[in-house]
Write an enzyme that holds these catalytic residues in place. Structure first.
Site, PDB file in Angstrom:
ATOM      1  N   LYS A 159      43.752  49.305 -42.363  1.00  0.00           N
ATOM      2  CA  LYS A 159      42.901  48.241 -41.795  1.00  0.00           C
ATOM      3  C   LYS A 159      42.745  48.462 -40.292  1.00  0.00           C
ATOM      4  CE  LYS A 159      44.533  44.064 -40.240  1.00  0.00           C
ATOM      5  NZ  LYS A 159      44.040  43.745 -38.900  1.00  0.00           N
ATOM      6  N   ASN A 160      43.870  48.676 -39.589  1.00  0.00           N
ATOM      7  CA  ASN A 160      43.794  48.739 -38.125  1.00  0.00           C
ATOM      8  C   ASN A 160      43.151  50.022 -37.618  1.00  0.00           C
ATOM      9  OD1 ASN A 160      44.782  46.220 -38.011  1.00  0.00           O
ATOM     10  ND2 ASN A 160      46.865  46.802 -37.460  1.00  0.00           N
ATOM     11  N   CYS A 184      44.062  36.681 -35.709  1.00  0.00           N
ATOM     12  CA  CYS A 184      45.218  35.887 -36.143  1.00  0.00           C
ATOM     13  C   CYS A 184      45.758  35.033 -34.999  1.00  0.00           C
ATOM     14  CB  CYS A 184      46.354  36.814 -36.585  1.00  0.00           C
ATOM     15  SG  CYS A 184      46.050  37.553 -38.185  1.00  0.00           S
ATOM     16  N   ARG A 221      46.139  36.155 -26.843  1.00  0.00           N
ATOM     17  CA  ARG A 221      45.607  37.507 -27.122  1.00  0.00           C
ATOM     18  C   ARG A 221      44.472  37.822 -26.139  1.00  0.00           C
ATOM     19  NH1 ARG A 221      45.334  38.841 -33.318  1.00  0.00           N
ATOM     20  NH2 ARG A 221      45.821  40.900 -32.513  1.00  0.00           N
ATOM     21  N   ASP A 226      53.813  44.016 -36.686  1.00  0.00           N
ATOM     22  CA  ASP A 226      53.111  43.591 -37.904  1.00  0.00           C
ATOM     23  C   ASP A 226      54.026  43.536 -39.121  1.00  0.00           C
ATOM     24  OD1 ASP A 226      49.988  45.276 -37.059  1.00  0.00           O
ATOM     25  OD2 ASP A 226      50.947  43.443 -36.327  1.00  0.00           O
ATOM     26  N   ARG A 275      42.236  39.388 -45.555  1.00  0.00           N
ATOM     27  CA  ARG A 275      41.676  40.114 -44.410  1.00  0.00           C
ATOM     28  C   ARG A 275      42.247  41.521 -44.320  1.00  0.00           C
ATOM     29  NH1 ARG A 275      42.935  37.923 -39.197  1.00  0.00           N
ATOM     30  NH2 ARG A 275      41.867  39.849 -38.642  1.00  0.00           N
TER      31      ARG A 275
HETATM   32  C1  EPZ Z   1      46.543  45.633 -32.540  1.00  0.00           C
HETATM   33  O1  EPZ Z   1      46.138  44.428 -31.940  1.00  0.00           O
HETATM   34  C2  EPZ Z   1      46.600  45.329 -34.032  1.00  0.00           C
HETATM   35  N1  EPZ Z   1      45.282  44.900 -34.497  1.00  0.00           N
HETATM   36  C3  EPZ Z   1      47.604  44.213 -34.299  1.00  0.00           C
HETATM   37  O2  EPZ Z   1      47.687  44.041 -35.717  1.00  0.00           O
HETATM   38  C4  EPZ Z   1      48.963  44.654 -33.770  1.00  0.00           C
HETATM   39  O3  EPZ Z   1      49.878  43.606 -33.965  1.00  0.00           O
HETATM   40  C5  EPZ Z   1      48.843  44.985 -32.280  1.00  0.00           C
HETATM   41  O4  EPZ Z   1      47.848  46.010 -32.097  1.00  0.00           O
HETATM   42  C6  EPZ Z   1      50.141  45.449 -31.674  1.00  0.00           C
HETATM   43  O5  EPZ Z   1      50.561  46.596 -32.267  1.00  0.00           O
HETATM   44  C7  EPZ Z   1      44.350  45.839 -34.706  1.00  0.00           C
HETATM   45  O6  EPZ Z   1      44.594  47.020 -34.518  1.00  0.00           O
HETATM   46  C8  EPZ Z   1      43.012  45.353 -35.182  1.00  0.00           C
HETATM   47  P1  EPZ Z   1      47.512  45.069 -28.309  1.00  0.00           P
HETATM   48  P2  EPZ Z   1      45.678  44.456 -30.380  1.00  0.00           P
HETATM   49  O7  EPZ Z   1      46.327  45.161 -27.421  1.00  0.00           O
HETATM   50  O8  EPZ Z   1      45.027  45.726 -30.075  1.00  0.00           O
HETATM   51  C9  EPZ Z   1      48.756  42.069 -24.837  1.00  0.00           C
HETATM   52  C10 EPZ Z   1      47.574  42.877 -37.744  1.00  0.00           C
HETATM   53  O9  EPZ Z   1      48.305  42.018 -38.256  1.00  0.00           O
HETATM   54  N2  EPZ Z   1      47.421  42.366 -24.287  1.00  0.00           N
HETATM   55  O10 EPZ Z   1      48.307  46.295 -28.613  1.00  0.00           O
HETATM   56  O11 EPZ Z   1      44.961  43.191 -30.112  1.00  0.00           O
HETATM   57  C11 EPZ Z   1      48.693  41.332 -26.158  1.00  0.00           C
HETATM   58  O12 EPZ Z   1      48.601  39.932 -25.946  1.00  0.00           O
HETATM   59  C12 EPZ Z   1      47.234  42.794 -36.271  1.00  0.00           C
HETATM   60  O13 EPZ Z   1      47.099  43.869 -38.341  1.00  0.00           O
HETATM   61  C13 EPZ Z   1      47.104  41.904 -23.021  1.00  0.00           C
HETATM   62  O14 EPZ Z   1      47.898  41.244 -22.365  1.00  0.00           O
HETATM   63  O15 EPZ Z   1      47.098  44.393 -29.667  1.00  0.00           O
HETATM   64  C14 EPZ Z   1      50.000  41.720 -26.811  1.00  0.00           C
HETATM   65  O16 EPZ Z   1      51.038  40.905 -26.320  1.00  0.00           O
HETATM   66  C15 EPZ Z   1      47.858  41.576 -35.599  1.00  0.00           C
HETATM   67  N3  EPZ Z   1      45.868  42.181 -22.509  1.00  0.00           N
HETATM   68  C16 EPZ Z   1      50.215  43.155 -26.317  1.00  0.00           C
HETATM   69  O17 EPZ Z   1      49.398  43.300 -25.151  1.00  0.00           O
HETATM   70  C17 EPZ Z   1      44.956  42.927 -23.221  1.00  0.00           C
HETATM   71  O18 EPZ Z   1      43.848  43.175 -22.685  1.00  0.00           O
HETATM   72  C18 EPZ Z   1      49.806  44.225 -27.333  1.00  0.00           C
HETATM   73  O19 EPZ Z   1      48.483  43.929 -27.727  1.00  0.00           O
HETATM   74  C19 EPZ Z   1      45.301  43.394 -24.495  1.00  0.00           C
HETATM   75  C20 EPZ Z   1      46.544  43.113 -25.020  1.00  0.00           C
END
Ligand code: EPZ
Length: 429
Positions: free
Chosen positions: A23-24, A117, A122, A305, A397
């Site tokens: 999915k991701n 989610c 986020r 996850d 999803r």
């Molecule tokens: C990806 O989300 C995945 N989703 C998430 O999976 C996964 O939990 C996450 O990576 C972490 O591994 C997809 O790939 C579609 P991040 P993403 O940017 O890219 C903070 C699932 O269940 N952050 O790596 O949104 C953020 O708040 C989903 O499949 C900022 O502060 O995650 C988090 O604390 C849930 N500013 C951390 O960084 C930003 O601009 C990591 O987020 C971006 C992120």
């Protein structure tokens, strides 16, 4: 719509489960494919709601798609740029990848703040500051981002925090930017390597994906290709955890165990009977599981996850386990529901403290997010008696055909229409 499932618990599981495409990964590959303005064919594509939402957005952008079996063909040769402010964008957080793609193609994008989610804050500030570094002017008003540039300039972007989304979004924009770009402190997830491989298959030039430093040489044009989506490491991990809890002999096939090493280490450490091949994981009956302390961290460490399904498994381990959630501090909505079923879990700050083993009893529970929903499916499979799980829409999803896959192993799960059962009516979840 089928948003409630009834699960009759304590059935042992046996047999083979096949893993679908990630999915991701696919939610990033689909927007990235637009860079080609040509025909891109993906194989091993999962049938999940997030893909359906993205395809709705593609047709809005005048992109032709055909989804047959697990093969998805995308023809973006006549793509047009339009404001992305509809409900579909809100449904899928990964819609933000359209920012990188439309900036690269049209030097402009208007998009509403993406959803996803409810697992805590986020923000997308890292995406935005990266685009601004690349000569993009970004205005934000009433939850809408308006991004414009005379032309995208390749830059070195140092991410102040490891971010999967920001790494991929910037890589997509950099693929057609002027000159060479570098992403420092890049995330290292397999999904990032998948998107880099797609860009390279389309004639682009991305080096270092999977490491903390990614180099992108901007191309003037990319072309169509065929590409196979990697197996879903989180789906693999979810079924491995379910197998550890209830399996007599479960074969998980079409996976890539090299993407699941952190979980495999943890499951072996708590006493799960695992045999590991490159693309098959065999789980045999495992008893007397021991407690463990775990932290969630960016890849290759233990993924956030899988924190929620692992929380459920550890309710059956002997002793006190602590999971420190370092990525999303509020990813704990499943704990309230698990405790309703008889679990003994406390949350202090971002520490989830699980006392086991506890007998879980079936009841009405409500999934609030994708992986939390999966953790409640496991809890209901473990529980004595019947459970009614509300919020199945979150699970659809990201898990292709999960009810049939589990029933084929011996589970007893059925969809309940609202009104079919007075028990299902009075859920307050
Ligand atoms: C990806 O989300 C995945 N989703 C998430 O999976 C996964 O939990 C996450 O990576 C972490 O591994 C997809 O790939 C579609 P991040 P993403 O940017 O890219 C903070 C699932 O269940 N952050 O790596 O949104 C953020 O708040 C989903 O499949 C900022 O502060 O995650 C988090 O604390 C849930 N500013 C951390 O960084 C930003 O601009 C990591 O987020 C971006 C992120």
């Amino acid at each position: 719509m089928n948003d409630i499932v009834r699960i009759r618990g304590q059935k042992r599981l046996n047999g083979t489960i096949s893993i679908n495409g990630s999915k991701n990964s696919v939610v990033a590959l689909i927007p990235a494919s637009l860079l080609a303005k040509d025909v891109v064919t993906f194989t091993n594509v999962p049938h999940i709601e997030d893909v359906n939402s993205l395809l709705t957005t593609l047709s809005y952008l005048n992109v032709k798609t055909k989804f047959d079996g697990q093969t998805l063909t995308i023809d973006s040769s006549k793509i047009s740029n339009k404001p992305l402010i509809g409900e579909e964008i809100k449904k899928v957080r990964a819609s933000y990848y359209f920012m990188g793609a439309l900036l690269a193609l049209f030097n402009e994008v208007v998009i509403r703040e993406p959803g996803g989610c409810s697992i805590g804050e986020r923000p997308i500030d890292l995406h935005i500051s990266g685009f601004e570094k690349m000569n993009v002017e970004v205005n934000y008003q009433d939850h809408i981002y308006t991004c414009k540039t005379p032309h995208l300039i390749g830059q070195t972007v140092v991410l102040k925090k490891v971010s999967v989304g920001a790494t991929i979004n910037l890589m997509i924009a950099m693929a057609l930017a002027d000159g060479v770009s570098i992403i420092e402190n890049a995330a290292r997830e397999p999904e990032i390597i998948d998107v880099a491989n797609l860009i390279n298959h389309m004639g682009g030039c991305v080096k270092g994906a999977g490491t903390s430093t990614i180099i992108v040489v901007g191309a003037s044009k990319l072309r169509g290709c065929s590409y196979r989506v990697i197996p879903d490491r989180i789906e693999t991990g979810t079924y491995a955890i379910i197998g550890a809890a209830l399996g007599d002999e479960v074969f998980i096939e079409n996976c890539n165990t090299n993407h699941c090493l952190a979980l495999i280490y943890i499951l072996k450490k708590i006493g799960v009977n695992l045999t590991v091949y490159d693309d098959v994981l065999i789980i045999k009956k495992s008893t007397n599981l021991t407690s463990i302390n775990v932290e969630t961290n960016p890849y290759p460490e233990f993924p956030t996850d899988l924190q929620q399904p692992l929380t459920t498994l550890l309710t059956q381990a002997n002793g006190i386990s602590i999971i420190k959630e370092n990525i999303y501090a509020k990813r704990t909505a499943h704990v309230i529901e698990l405790n309703k079923m008889g679990a003994n879990i406390e949350v202090y700050d971002n520490n989830i403290i699980i006392k086991g083993p506890t007998l879980l009893k079936g009841c009405q529970v409500s999934g609030k997010d994708l992986r939390g929903g999966a953790s409640l499916v496991l809890a209901a499979l473990l529980a004595e008696g019947e459970s009614y799980l509300h919020g199945f829409r979150h699970i659809k999803r990201g898990y292709d055909n999960i009810v049939n896959k589990l029933n084929k192993l011996g589970a007893d799960i059925s969809f309940i229409k609202k009104g079919d059962n007075d028990v299902a009516e009075n859920n307050n979840g």
